[in-house]
Design a protein around this motif. Structure first.
Motif, PDB file in Angstrom:
ATOM      1  N   ILE A 165      39.003  54.650  33.543  1.00 35.54           N
ATOM      2  CA  ILE A 165      38.116  53.483  33.622  1.00 35.54           C
ATOM      3  C   ILE A 165      38.122  52.909  35.033  1.00 35.54           C
ATOM      4  N   ASN A 166      37.186  52.002  35.269  1.00 34.07           N
ATOM      5  CA  ASN A 166      37.173  51.193  36.489  1.00 34.07           C
ATOM      6  C   ASN A 166      37.324  49.738  36.075  1.00 34.07           C
ATOM      7  N   VAL A 167      38.198  49.016  36.771  1.00 38.75           N
ATOM      8  CA  VAL A 167      38.473  47.629  36.412  1.00 38.75           C
ATOM      9  C   VAL A 167      38.061  46.702  37.544  1.00 38.75           C
ATOM     10  N   ILE A 168      37.406  45.628  37.185  1.00 40.08           N
ATOM     11  CA  ILE A 168      37.068  44.562  38.128  1.00 40.08           C
ATOM     12  C   ILE A 168      37.811  43.321  37.659  1.00 40.08           C
ATOM     13  N   THR A 169      38.452  42.607  38.577  1.00 41.96           N
ATOM     14  CA  THR A 169      39.222  41.435  38.198  1.00 41.96           C
ATOM     15  C   THR A 169      39.104  40.342  39.249  1.00 41.96           C
ATOM     16  N   ASN A 170      39.367  39.108  38.838  1.00 38.63           N
ATOM     17  CA  ASN A 170      39.424  37.999  39.791  1.00 38.63           C
ATOM     18  C   ASN A 170      40.841  37.454  39.897  1.00 38.63           C
ATOM     19  N   SER A 171      41.829  38.315  39.608  1.00 38.03           N
ATOM     20  CA  SER A 171      43.225  37.899  39.633  1.00 38.03           C
ATOM     21  C   SER A 171      44.036  38.736  40.616  1.00 38.03           C
ATOM     22  N   VAL A 172      44.760  38.064  41.489  1.00 32.49           N
ATOM     23  CA  VAL A 172      45.646  38.759  42.428  1.00 32.49           C
ATOM     24  C   VAL A 172      46.762  39.475  41.673  1.00 32.49           C
TER      25      VAL A 172
END
Length: 250
Positions: A116-123
């Motif tokens: 999968i590919n993951v996008i996140t807004n968390s460091v």
């Protein structure tokens, strides 16, 4: 029955039933109408409840925003059960958005074998994901010091450029009237935008988040599937009309 005992029972009833009737209290507490009326008047003066015609209602207090360390130490077992179940909805080839939060963080170990590919807004999340060699994109912008979430107008602009197969989010409050809420208005906007960019949206929340309300609304309850641990009978009866709750029972 002593005054303190009556008041304790009234508060316990309000925790499980948002509204209590004076007539019911008179029967349950074996007390006169004047006694119950006086109790409710004094409890209202202390800010414990709000009197209404024929009874009283629970006061819904806004929850504060704990930091990441404090949140990560609470309800760990429940979060892990929820997280493992949540990953069963992810399939190879998916583009997945992982919102900042401790419940979504617990999903990461279960993603190791998925293509999968993951996008996140968390460091925090981005670090853990890349440590496991999972293809990851982090949303840019200002970092919130308490939760290490990336939240800003610039972040929102980036988020609006993407589409996701699935989005997984944490939440602070789930309430039958006020919906899904979180303390920070900017984070609420980030969550709302991500929700609109995903084909399927899942909210990960243990039972401590139910019947809670925070400052900023994210969405209505029926706009996402809510994954939680087994709910008590008292909680479930407030959400019995909602068909989008999935309980992990183990």
């Amino acid at each position: 029955m002593l005054t303190e005992e009556r008041r304790k029972l009234i508060m316990e009833l309000l925790k499980s039933h948002e509204i209590v009737k004076s007539q019911e209290l008179m029967k349950l507490l074996d007390s006169s109408e004047s006694t119950i009326r006086r109790d409710l008047q004094e409890m209202e003066a202390e800010g414990l409840l709000k009197r209404i015609h024929g009874g009283a209602k629970r006061i819904v207090k806004l929850d504060y925003e704990p930091d990441m360390l404090e949140k990560s130490s609470k309800n760990v077992h429940e979060k892990q059960l929820i997280a493992e179940y949540a990953t069963s909805f992810i399939h190879d080839g998916d583009f997945v958005y992982l919102d900042a939060g401790t419940s979504t963080y617990e999903m990461i170990p279960f993603l190791k074998q998925k293509d999968i590919n993951v996008i996140t807004n968390s460091v925090y999340h981005a670090t853990a994901l890349t440590d496991l060699k999972i293809p990851t994109m982090i949303i840019g912008g200002n970092i919130k010091l308490t939760t290490k979430a990336v939240v800003s107008a610039f972040s929102l602009q980036q988020l609006q450029l993407f589409r996701f197969d699935k989005a997984f989010m944490g939440i602070n409050g789930i309430h039958p009237k006020h919906g899904l809420t979180t303390p920070d208005s900017e984070e609420a906007t980030m969550k709302a935008v991500a929700l609109g960019q995903a084909e399927q949206v899942y909210i990960l929340a243990d039972d401590s988040k139910f019947n809670k309300v925070s400052f900023s609304k994210v969405a209505a309850l029926d706009e996402a599937t809510i994954i939680t641990n087994q709910l008590s009978k008292d909680i479930r009866q407030h959400f019995e009309s909602l068909t989008t709750i999935k309980e992990v029972i183990k």
